[in-house]
Design a protein around this motif. Sequence first.
Motif, PDB file in Angstrom:
ATOM      1  N   PHE A   1       0.825  -1.205   0.000  1.00 44.55           N
ATOM      2  CA  PHE A   1       0.000   0.000   0.000  1.00 44.55           C
ATOM      3  C   PHE A   1       0.861   1.258   0.000  1.00 44.55           C
ATOM      4  N   VAL A   2       1.951   1.246   0.732  1.00 46.31           N
ATOM      5  CA  VAL A   2       2.854   2.408   0.754  1.00 46.31           C
ATOM      6  C   VAL A   2       3.488   2.620  -0.623  1.00 46.31           C
ATOM      7  N   VAL A   3       3.915   1.543  -1.260  1.00 50.29           N
ATOM      8  CA  VAL A   3       4.494   1.664  -2.610  1.00 50.29           C
ATOM      9  C   VAL A   3       3.480   2.274  -3.567  1.00 50.29           C
ATOM     10  N   LEU A   4       2.247   1.799  -3.543  1.00 51.37           N
ATOM     11  CA  LEU A   4       1.219   2.343  -4.430  1.00 51.37           C
ATOM     12  C   LEU A   4       0.886   3.784  -4.082  1.00 51.37           C
ATOM     13  N   PHE A   5       0.918   4.121  -2.804  1.00 56.55           N
ATOM     14  CA  PHE A   5       0.671   5.508  -2.397  1.00 56.55           C
ATOM     15  C   PHE A   5       1.753   6.424  -2.966  1.00 56.55           C
ATOM     16  N   LEU A   6       2.994   5.976  -2.920  1.00 58.00           N
ATOM     17  CA  LEU A   6       4.109   6.790  -3.409  1.00 58.00           C
ATOM     18  C   LEU A   6       4.150   6.880  -4.934  1.00 58.00           C
ATOM     19  N   THR A   7       3.805   5.802  -5.611  1.00 57.14           N
ATOM     20  CA  THR A   7       3.917   5.787  -7.075  1.00 57.14           C
ATOM     21  C   THR A   7       2.653   6.242  -7.785  1.00 57.14           C
ATOM     22  N   GLY A   8       1.503   6.043  -7.154  1.00 60.19           N
ATOM     23  CA  GLY A   8       0.240   6.280  -7.831  1.00 60.19           C
ATOM     24  C   GLY A   8      -0.190   5.015  -8.555  1.00 60.19           C
ATOM     25  N   PRO A   9      -1.360   5.032  -9.181  1.00 64.27           N
ATOM     26  CA  PRO A   9      -1.945   3.817  -9.740  1.00 64.27           C
ATOM     27  C   PRO A   9      -1.385   3.379 -11.078  1.00 64.27           C
ATOM     28  N   GLY A  10      -0.684   4.243 -11.767  1.00 62.27           N
ATOM     29  CA  GLY A  10      -0.180   3.900 -13.085  1.00 62.27           C
ATOM     30  C   GLY A  10      -1.168   4.233 -14.194  1.00 62.27           C
ATOM     31  N   LYS A  11      -0.739   3.962 -15.405  1.00 59.42           N
ATOM     32  CA  LYS A  11      -1.511   4.312 -16.601  1.00 59.42           C
ATOM     33  C   LYS A  11      -2.811   3.521 -16.729  1.00 59.42           C
ATOM     34  N   PHE A  12      -2.798   2.278 -16.286  1.00 58.63           N
ATOM     35  CA  PHE A  12      -3.962   1.399 -16.452  1.00 58.63           C
ATOM     36  C   PHE A  12      -4.888   1.525 -15.243  1.00 58.63           C
ATOM     37  N   SER A  13      -5.490   2.699 -15.101  1.00 58.14           N
ATOM     38  CA  SER A  13      -6.368   2.981 -13.957  1.00 58.14           C
ATOM     39  C   SER A  13      -7.438   3.983 -14.361  1.00 58.14           C
ATOM     40  N   ILE A  14      -8.502   4.012 -13.587  1.00 57.73           N
ATOM     41  CA  ILE A  14      -9.543   5.015 -13.814  1.00 57.73           C
ATOM     42  C   ILE A  14      -8.993   6.396 -13.528  1.00 57.73           C
ATOM     43  N   ASP A  15      -8.167   6.514 -12.491  1.00 54.14           N
ATOM     44  CA  ASP A  15      -7.575   7.815 -12.151  1.00 54.14           C
ATOM     45  C   ASP A  15      -6.843   8.419 -13.352  1.00 54.14           C
ATOM     46  N   ASN A  16      -6.161   7.601 -14.106  1.00 58.10           N
ATOM     47  CA  ASN A  16      -5.407   8.093 -15.255  1.00 58.10           C
ATOM     48  C   ASN A  16      -6.326   8.583 -16.371  1.00 58.10           C
TER      49      ASN A  16
END
Length: 132
Positions: free
Chosen positions: A115-130
């Motif tokens: 979870f910390v790694v994902l918090f620091l990096t963000g979700p990446g290109k393959f995400s709804i957020d992107n």
Amino acid sequence: MKSTLFNSKAFSIDAGLLLLRLLAGGTMLSHGWAKLQNVMAGNLQFGDPIGIGTETSLYLAIFAEFLCALLLVLGFLTRIVLVPLMITMLVALLIVHAPDPFNVKELAFIYLGMFVVLFLTGPGKFSIDNKL
């Protein structure tokens, strides 16, 4: 012979972040689903590790482990939904399993790390957020 599929460093990173989101969120969903099933069956037994009441603790755990985990899998509001997940794992690691040997608290430690790694990096290109 070089593989063209993983030739792009950006693609590899985004694919890795997708896989990490699916693994971390998908496996956490099973914990939240079990708790949700218990509540739906009328079983409200749960610990009160931080002194806010057993039912409140249970509902917060379900919120984090089910709803936030589902949103993590989708990559929607990723950094926001990671906060309750990280807090839940910190409580599990430092309070619920504090007196236990490391092999008992290891799962909470691994989840927290993902979870910390994902918090620091963000979700990446393959995400709804992107896409938003």
